[in-house]
Design an enzyme around this catalytic site. Structure first.
Site, mmCIF file in Angstrom:
data_model
loop_
_atom_site.group_PDB
_atom_site.id
_atom_site.type_symbol
_atom_site.label_atom_id
_atom_site.label_comp_id
_atom_site.label_asym_id
_atom_site.label_seq_id
_atom_site.Cartn_x
_atom_site.Cartn_y
_atom_site.Cartn_z
ATOM 1 N N SER A 1 -4.667 -10.074 -12.159
ATOM 2 C CA SER A 1 -5.183 -9.138 -13.163
ATOM 3 C C SER A 1 -4.044 -8.491 -13.949
ATOM 4 O O SER A 1 -4.128 -8.379 -15.180
ATOM 5 C CB SER A 1 -6.099 -8.088 -12.525
ATOM 6 O OG SER A 1 -5.452 -7.442 -11.474
ATOM 7 N N HIS B 1 0.830 -1.210 0.000
ATOM 8 C CA HIS B 1 0.000 0.000 0.000
ATOM 9 C C HIS B 1 0.862 1.257 0.000
ATOM 10 O O HIS B 1 0.457 2.300 0.494
ATOM 11 C CB HIS B 1 -1.000 -0.004 1.164
ATOM 12 C CG HIS B 1 -2.068 -1.046 0.997
ATOM 13 N ND1 HIS B 1 -3.250 -0.802 0.320
ATOM 14 C CD2 HIS B 1 -2.107 -2.361 1.356
ATOM 15 C CE1 HIS B 1 -3.982 -1.921 0.309
ATOM 16 N NE2 HIS B 1 -3.306 -2.879 0.924
ATOM 17 N N ASP C 1 2.513 1.982 -3.083
ATOM 18 C CA ASP C 1 2.672 2.411 -4.495
ATOM 19 C C ASP C 1 1.770 3.579 -4.864
ATOM 20 O O ASP C 1 2.210 4.511 -5.533
ATOM 21 C CB ASP C 1 2.549 1.235 -5.485
ATOM 22 C CG ASP C 1 1.222 0.497 -5.460
ATOM 23 O OD1 ASP C 1 0.383 0.767 -4.577
ATOM 24 O OD2 ASP C 1 1.025 -0.359 -6.356
ATOM 25 N N ASP D 1 1.893 -3.759 -9.521
ATOM 26 C CA ASP D 1 1.603 -5.078 -10.096
ATOM 27 C C ASP D 1 1.933 -5.128 -11.583
ATOM 28 O O ASP D 1 2.495 -6.109 -12.074
ATOM 29 C CB ASP D 1 0.125 -5.430 -9.882
ATOM 30 C CG ASP D 1 -0.218 -5.510 -8.411
ATOM 31 O OD1 ASP D 1 0.718 -5.489 -7.588
ATOM 32 O OD2 ASP D 1 -1.408 -5.580 -8.087
ATOM 33 N N TYR E 1 -10.229 -1.353 -0.539
ATOM 34 C CA TYR E 1 -8.969 -0.892 -1.123
ATOM 35 C C TYR E 1 -9.075 0.594 -1.493
ATOM 36 O O TYR E 1 -8.216 1.401 -1.140
ATOM 37 C CB TYR E 1 -8.633 -1.726 -2.362
ATOM 38 C CG TYR E 1 -7.321 -1.351 -3.008
ATOM 39 C CD1 TYR E 1 -6.141 -1.998 -2.648
ATOM 40 C CD2 TYR E 1 -7.256 -0.349 -3.961
ATOM 41 C CE1 TYR E 1 -4.938 -1.645 -3.238
ATOM 42 C CE2 TYR E 1 -6.056 0.013 -4.547
ATOM 43 C CZ TYR E 1 -4.905 -0.645 -4.191
ATOM 44 O OH TYR E 1 -3.705 -0.292 -4.766
ATOM 45 N N GLY F 1 -4.068 -12.095 -4.172
ATOM 46 C CA GLY F 1 -3.041 -11.119 -3.806
ATOM 47 C C GLY F 1 -1.759 -11.329 -4.589
ATOM 48 O O GLY F 1 -0.699 -10.823 -4.220
ATOM 49 N N LEU F 2 -1.831 -12.094 -5.695
ATOM 50 C CA LEU F 2 -0.632 -12.383 -6.479
ATOM 51 C C LEU F 2 -0.745 -11.768 -7.866
ATOM 52 O O LEU F 2 -0.036 -12.138 -8.798
ATOM 53 C CB LEU F 2 -0.407 -13.897 -6.573
ATOM 54 C CG LEU F 2 -0.270 -14.551 -5.202
ATOM 55 C CD1 LEU F 2 -0.228 -16.060 -5.326
ATOM 56 C CD2 LEU F 2 0.967 -14.046 -4.478
#
Ligand code: GLA
Length: 368
Positions: free
Chosen positions: A116, A23, A25, A160, A214, A112-113
């Protein structure tokens, strides 16, 4: 130039696990992800018309739309629509034709990996080759983020997509999310990375009409930055921590997480350079405590996994990885012990929580 409609283009992109820097970025701060050996693969066949069809081996329904008429549906293929939308709106790329897309992935959804971003980057890579476009790593990451932020509706940061685009299995990607400068640091040889999915999934884009937790966290960070009089929380340091006492409790705790987490990333980079696994492990635990208590994105299941890891003599450190509210933990275990450690932690956790965990890393093949 019209392409033969039967030409097939294949591309892939990996999932990622974030070692530390959670959290941070969207606050302009630092992150330290690495790629995992789980991938999303796409096969793209250009069509003679402007239709796009998308089929996934892991999600339904099938998607179909016309280029230039992308519309959010709340379904998984919004990520596909988001990409062609972002290419046109942000990138000025008018694709000459539509395509048929087949997707297969072993990156779990909502784990959480970063499933998307793996899909977005794999798709962009296939589009780049199929339509011979000039798209570099950073440009692809930015288009992926734009698709998520402004089409899908998740106000995620750039970590990501940068990881899916740039990270590899042997290095950690130390990224300054403000300047997008990065450095690839070798992963420690004397440790195994273990990733266990808790069996509890999350969804970071908001559901029908609802604001996701989020997005709420992101708004709280912006509020805290405003109260501190800085453009982003990245611009505050531990010297500003005493000033948090003047803020209401919630923004103060959100800010404390981000400020201390940025400093933990820098400390983790030093620990990596020094191959100091004990220190790296301590930073993992401290990051987890901060996410649990100050940022409030953990869950009882994830906390249980981290506590079980802490009690294991072959573990250096463990923490929730990714956005939170379920998902996975990343564990730093003794070298060549990752598989056993992962298996026994998953077994104890399953017994104690009633959940169905999955040991994702080391993967089956690595474990063989
Ligand atoms: C999600 C987002 C990222 C990042 C993490 C939390 O994975 O997509 O941009 O904010 O959560 O670190």
């Amino acid at each position: 130039m019209a392409l033969a409609p039967t030409t097939l283009f294949r591309a892939a992109a990996p999932g990622r696990v974030n070692l530390i820097g959670e959290h941070t970025d969207y606050n302009g701060g630092f992150v330290l992800p690495t790629a995992i050996p789980l991938q999303t693969r796409v096969e793209l066949r250009p069509r003679a018309d402007r239709h796009v069809t998308a089929r996934s081996h892991y999600a339904s329904p099938e998607g179909a739309y016309v280029l230039g008429q992308e519309q959010r549906t709340g379904e998984w293929f919004d990520y596909v629509q988001g990409i062609t939308w972002a290419m046109r709106i942000a990138g000025g790329f008018e694709l000459p034709s539509g395509f048929d897309l087949e997707i297969a992935s072993d990156v779990p959804l909502g784990g959480g990996l970063s499933s998307s971003a793996a899909l977005e980057v794999a798709l962009l890579r296939a589009i780049r080759t199929a339509f011979d476009l000039d798209l570099d790593h950073v440009r692809m990451a930015k288009l992926g983020q734009r698709a998520e932020n402004d089409f899908v509706g998740a106000r995620s940061g750039i970590m990501d997509q940068m990881a899916a685009s740039l990270a590899d299995l042997h290095t950690a990607l130390f990224l300054d999310t403000r300047s997008l400068e990065y450095e690839q640091l070798p992963l420690p040889e004397r440790a195994d990375l273990v990733v266990i999915h808790s069996g509890v999934t999350h969804r970071i884009a908001h559901g029908e009409g609802g604001q996701s937790e989020y997005n709420v966290r992101r708004a709280e960070c912006e509020e805290a930055a405003h109260m501190l009089g800085v453009p982003q929380l990245r611009d505050a340091t531990s010297a500003d921590l005493p000033r948090l006492a003047a803020l209401p409790d919630r923004p103060a705790r959100r800010a404390r997480h981000v400020i201390t987490e940025d400093e933990r990333v820098l400390a983790a980079v030093e620990a990596l350079r020094a191959a100091d696994l004990g220190r790296l492990g301590e930073l993992f635990y401290a990051s987890h405590a901060s996410m649990r208590d100050d940022f409030e994105v953990s869950t009882p299941e994830i906390d249980l996994l981290v506590d079980l890891a802490r009690a294991d003599g072959e573990v250096f450190g463990a923490r929730l990885t990714g956005g939170g509210f379920g998902g996975a933990v990343v564990i730093l275990a003794k070298a060549a012990r990752g598989r056993e450690v992962g298996q026994r932690l998953a077994a104890t956790y399953a017994e104690r929580s009633g959940q169905k965990p999955t040991l994702l890393v080391p993967t089956e093949t690595e474990r063989a």
